[in-house]
Design a protein around this motif. Structure first.
Motif, PDB file in Angstrom:
ATOM      1  N   VAL A   7       4.113   0.644   2.103  1.00 48.82           N
ATOM      2  CA  VAL A   7       4.035  -0.309   3.209  1.00 48.82           C
ATOM      3  C   VAL A   7       3.718  -1.700   2.665  1.00 48.82           C
ATOM      4  O   VAL A   7       2.983  -1.851   1.696  1.00 48.82           O
ATOM      5  CB  VAL A   7       2.981   0.104   4.258  1.00 48.82           C
ATOM      6  CG1 VAL A   7       3.382   1.392   4.941  1.00 48.82           C
ATOM      7  CG2 VAL A   7       1.602   0.234   3.653  1.00 48.82           C
ATOM      8  N   THR A  17       0.636   5.077   1.771  1.00 53.04           N
ATOM      9  CA  THR A  17      -0.060   5.867   2.783  1.00 53.04           C
ATOM     10  C   THR A  17      -0.293   7.295   2.282  1.00 53.04           C
ATOM     11  O   THR A  17       0.277   7.711   1.257  1.00 53.04           O
ATOM     12  CB  THR A  17       0.751   5.938   4.092  1.00 53.04           C
ATOM     13  OG1 THR A  17       1.935   6.720   3.852  1.00 53.04           O
ATOM     14  CG2 THR A  17       1.103   4.557   4.616  1.00 53.04           C
ATOM     15  N   GLY A  18      -1.096   8.031   3.040  1.00 55.67           N
ATOM     16  CA  GLY A  18      -1.344   9.431   2.714  1.00 55.67           C
ATOM     17  C   GLY A  18      -0.077  10.268   2.719  1.00 55.67           C
ATOM     18  O   GLY A  18       0.005  11.270   2.029  1.00 55.67           O
ATOM     19  N   SER A  71      -7.000   5.101   9.576  1.00 62.24           N
ATOM     20  CA  SER A  71      -5.827   5.891   9.971  1.00 62.24           C
ATOM     21  C   SER A  71      -5.036   5.165  11.063  1.00 62.24           C
ATOM     22  O   SER A  71      -5.573   4.308  11.768  1.00 62.24           O
ATOM     23  CB  SER A  71      -6.247   7.268  10.481  1.00 62.24           C
ATOM     24  OG  SER A  71      -6.866   7.149  11.751  1.00 62.24           O
ATOM     25  N   ARG A  72      -3.792   5.543  11.215  1.00 64.29           N
ATOM     26  CA  ARG A  72      -2.962   4.946  12.264  1.00 64.29           C
ATOM     27  C   ARG A  72      -3.504   5.285  13.643  1.00 64.29           C
ATOM     28  O   ARG A  72      -3.439   4.467  14.551  1.00 64.29           O
ATOM     29  CB  ARG A  72      -1.507   5.387  12.107  1.00 64.29           C
ATOM     30  CG  ARG A  72      -0.864   4.746  10.895  1.00 64.29           C
ATOM     31  CD  ARG A  72       0.579   5.098  10.745  1.00 64.29           C
ATOM     32  NE  ARG A  72       1.115   4.397   9.581  1.00 64.29           N
ATOM     33  CZ  ARG A  72       2.250   4.699   9.000  1.00 64.29           C
ATOM     34  NH1 ARG A  72       3.008   5.670   9.480  1.00 64.29           N
ATOM     35  NH2 ARG A  72       2.655   4.021   7.945  1.00 64.29           N
ATOM     36  N   GLY A 129       0.811  -1.204   0.000  1.00 67.15           N
ATOM     37  CA  GLY A 129       0.000   0.000   0.000  1.00 67.15           C
ATOM     38  C   GLY A 129       0.844   1.254   0.000  1.00 67.15           C
ATOM     39  O   GLY A 129       2.054   1.207   0.204  1.00 67.15           O
ATOM     40  N   GLU A 175       4.338   6.951   2.035  1.00 65.38           N
ATOM     41  CA  GLU A 175       5.146   5.790   2.410  1.00 65.38           C
ATOM     42  C   GLU A 175       4.622   4.541   1.697  1.00 65.38           C
ATOM     43  O   GLU A 175       3.414   4.374   1.541  1.00 65.38           O
ATOM     44  CB  GLU A 175       5.059   5.529   3.912  1.00 65.38           C
ATOM     45  CG  GLU A 175       5.597   6.629   4.773  1.00 65.38           C
ATOM     46  CD  GLU A 175       5.250   6.401   6.229  1.00 65.38           C
ATOM     47  OE1 GLU A 175       6.202   6.314   7.021  1.00 65.38           O
ATOM     48  OE2 GLU A 175       4.056   6.304   6.552  1.00 65.38           O
ATOM     49  N   VAL A 189      -3.561   1.320   9.080  1.00 64.35           N
ATOM     50  CA  VAL A 189      -2.283   1.538   8.406  1.00 64.35           C
ATOM     51  C   VAL A 189      -2.230   2.903   7.728  1.00 64.35           C
ATOM     52  O   VAL A 189      -1.170   3.473   7.555  1.00 64.35           O
ATOM     53  CB  VAL A 189      -2.016   0.400   7.384  1.00 64.35           C
ATOM     54  CG1 VAL A 189      -0.696   0.571   6.676  1.00 64.35           C
ATOM     55  CG2 VAL A 189      -2.071  -0.962   8.077  1.00 64.35           C
ATOM     56  N   GLY A 190      -3.370   3.452   7.352  1.00 67.54           N
ATOM     57  CA  GLY A 190      -3.414   4.772   6.729  1.00 67.54           C
ATOM     58  C   GLY A 190      -3.165   4.776   5.237  1.00 67.54           C
ATOM     59  O   GLY A 190      -2.669   5.764   4.693  1.00 67.54           O
ATOM     60  N   CYS A 191      -3.530   3.697   4.551  1.00 64.31           N
ATOM     61  CA  CYS A 191      -3.310   3.624   3.098  1.00 64.31           C
ATOM     62  C   CYS A 191      -4.376   4.391   2.331  1.00 64.31           C
ATOM     63  O   CYS A 191      -5.563   4.303   2.635  1.00 64.31           O
ATOM     64  CB  CYS A 191      -3.334   2.171   2.621  1.00 64.31           C
ATOM     65  SG  CYS A 191      -1.930   1.194   3.176  1.00 64.31           S
ATOM     66  N   LEU A 199      -6.377  -1.542   6.364  1.00 60.45           N
ATOM     67  CA  LEU A 199      -5.405  -0.810   5.549  1.00 60.45           C
ATOM     68  C   LEU A 199      -5.805   0.652   5.392  1.00 60.45           C
ATOM     69  O   LEU A 199      -4.968   1.545   5.461  1.00 60.45           O
ATOM     70  CB  LEU A 199      -5.262  -1.467   4.177  1.00 60.45           C
ATOM     71  CG  LEU A 199      -4.622  -2.847   4.164  1.00 60.45           C
ATOM     72  CD1 LEU A 199      -4.811  -3.516   2.812  1.00 60.45           C
ATOM     73  CD2 LEU A 199      -3.158  -2.777   4.528  1.00 60.45           C
ATOM     74  N   ALA A 209      -4.149   0.574  -1.939  1.00 59.56           N
ATOM     75  CA  ALA A 209      -3.571  -0.704  -1.521  1.00 59.56           C
ATOM     76  C   ALA A 209      -3.962  -1.784  -2.510  1.00 59.56           C
ATOM     77  O   ALA A 209      -5.064  -1.781  -3.061  1.00 59.56           O
ATOM     78  CB  ALA A 209      -4.029  -1.080  -0.116  1.00 59.56           C
TER      79      ALA A 209
END
Length: 125
Positions: A52, A46-47, A73-74, A44, A50, A79-81, A70, A84
């Motif tokens: 992941v 992230t916003g 948000s964290r 994935g 990143e 995970v904040g994707c 996924l 994904a």
């Protein structure tokens, strides 16, 4: 890095591309997915941009459950994707991490003939 639908892909300067699916999260939204439980693996973005890699261990999830984790948000335990992509899953879900001093191995049910590898790009001055 980008996760695109195959119809939107146009060859460019990249060295490699991967075709797999389904996409689990598209622009922050969970897609419509089939309800079958299995071990899961995904890549994935992230916003924050990143990349992941996520692999489940000792838990089987439906794709929609996995996608919600996924996308969440964290701060909400996710995970904040924003995008994904599902990888094979099942007994081939595996992970090897070597980022000294950390090393981690999560073995699957059998060996796999292909893998995704990510390396830190050396900085140039």
């Amino acid at each position: 890095a980008a996760i695109l639908h195959t119809r939107d892909y146009r060859p460019g300067p990249e060295s490699y591309a991967l075709q797999c699916g389904p996409r689990l999260v598209v622009s922050g939204k969970v897609t419509s997915l089939k309800p079958r439980k299995s071990y899961r693996a995904a890549v994935g973005i992230t916003g924050g941009g990143e990349i992941v890699f996520v692999v489940t261990e000792d838990i089987m999830l439906e794709l929609s459950e996995f996608a919600r984790i996924l996308a969440r948000s964290r701060e909400q335990g996710g995970v904040g994707c924003v995008d994904a992509l599902n990888l094979d899953g099942g007994p081939s879900s595996q992970l090897y991490l070597s980022a000294p001093p950390a090393r981690f191995t999560l073995g699957g049910g059998w060996g796999v003939p292909t893998a995704i590898a990510a390396f830190v790009r050396p900085t140039t001055r």
